[in-house]
Write an enzyme that holds these catalytic residues in place. Structure first.
Site, short mmCIF file in Angstrom:
data_model
loop_
_atom_site.label_atom_id
_atom_site.label_comp_id
_atom_site.label_asym_id
_atom_site.label_seq_id
_atom_site.Cartn_x
_atom_site.Cartn_y
_atom_site.Cartn_z
N PRO A 1 0.93 -1.32 -0.08
CA PRO A 1 0.19 -0.21 -0.22
C PRO A 1 0.92 1.46 0.24
O PRO A 1 2.25 1.17 0.14
CB PRO A 1 -1.00 -0.08 1.17
CG PRO A 1 0.20 -0.97 2.25
CD PRO A 1 0.92 -1.87 1.47
N GLU A 2 0.50 2.44 -0.77
CA GLU A 2 1.21 4.03 -0.93
C GLU A 2 0.17 4.64 0.55
O GLU A 2 -0.65 3.92 0.89
CB GLU A 2 1.57 3.94 -1.93
CG GLU A 2 2.05 2.82 -3.02
CD GLU A 2 3.50 3.79 -3.12
OE1 GLU A 2 3.44 4.68 -3.03
OE2 GLU A 2 4.08 3.20 -4.51
#
Ligand SMILES: [Zn+2]
Length: 289
Positions: A2-3
């Site tokens: 996840p960013e």
């Protein structure tokens, strides 16, 4: 992985569905999910019981839940596949459910940490002494991210000029600026027409300000695209927004025409990753003699 925008979606979900609730009990279903809590699962559960969650906070990709009046915070590591879900208490357990947090109210929902590959987990940490937002001590070295209202633009720009490094390295340096992953760096550099190997010391103030603006634009666009799940009960870190398919101008576009000048985009191996750039819009720096 996840960013920042995905993590922010989770944070907002936690703010809405978990903040202010008091823990009735914690069930640790897999020891790996609490391996960053050295005292173990039983200790983790015992120390959370009866405590009240404050509003979830985030710095870059790091997410935490301060426990009211304890001086401690629960740090969430999402790893590769971790999810924090708020589910109805009677919903069937997920196959990879690792930790369950029940609450002492009648809202009818519980917090679940689900993680197929078990790289992620939850752990409890002391807060840094002066951290008004309950920052866990183990991530005190992580810089604020550019979407944080307290991010200091002038200090960041000054630090860039002083460091003997190159611009993409600086963007990925979590002690300087957090939350900018490889994809966002390539996108922002393309928008700013900067080559990834440009020495930071050669950046003028207006150029670094422009770059910072593009970093924020790219992140905000991803946040808008990924923000559709705010209103749903299901807080899903892996909720694919489609942003990465639709909106990328640089990343993953090797040999495709630059959207600005039509020149085929290039990919170069870079620090065990790839950098995508337009050889015409983003000229490499001249080698220093
Ligand atoms: Zn171009």
């Amino acid at each position: 992985m996840p960013e920042l925008p995905e993590v922010e979606v989770v944070r907002r979900g936690l703010e809405r569905w978990v903040a202010g609730r008091t823990v009735a009990g914690v069930e640790v279903l897999h020891p790996r999910a609490v391996r960053r809590h050295p005292a173990g699962g039983e200790d983790f559960a015992a120390r959370l019981k009866g405590q009240r969650f404050e509003v979830a906070r985030r710095r870059g990709k790091y997410l935490w839940l301060p426990l009211a009046e304890t001086g401690t915070s629960v740090l969430g590591h999402l790893g590769m596949s971790g999810q924090l879900l708020v589910q109805p208490e009677d919903a069937p357990d997920e196959k990879h459910l690792r930790i369950r947090v029940r609450f002492d109210d009648s809202a009818g929902t519980e917090l679940r940490f689900v993680d197929q590959r078990t790289f992620g987990g939850l752990s409890l940490h002391d807060q840094v002494a002066d951290g008004a937002d309950g920052l866990p001590d183990v991530i005190a070295h992580i810089a604020r991210d550019p979407l944080d209202p307290a991010f200091d633009d002038a200090a960041f720009q000054a630090a860039l000029r002083l460091r003997r490094t190159t611009i993409k390295r600086a963007l990925l340096d979590q002690s300087l600026i957090s939350g900018v992953g490889n994809i966002y760096a390539d996108e922002a550099l393309w928008r700013t027409k900067l080559h990834y190997d440009r020495p930071t010391a050669t950046l003028t103030r207006p150029r670094s300000a422009e770059l910072l603006g593009h970093v924020r634009d790219v992140m905000n666009a991803a946040l808008d695209a990924g923000g559709t799940s705010f209103d749903s009960l299901y807080v899903n870190v892996n909720g694919e927004s489609g942003y990465f398919d639709r909106s990328l101008d640089a990343y993953g576009r090797e040999d495709e025409p630059c959207r600005r000048c039509g020149t085929p985009m290039r990919r170069r191996a870079w620090m065990n990753r790839s950098s995508y750039f337009c050889p015409r819009c983003q000229r490499p720096p001249r080698p220093t003699l």
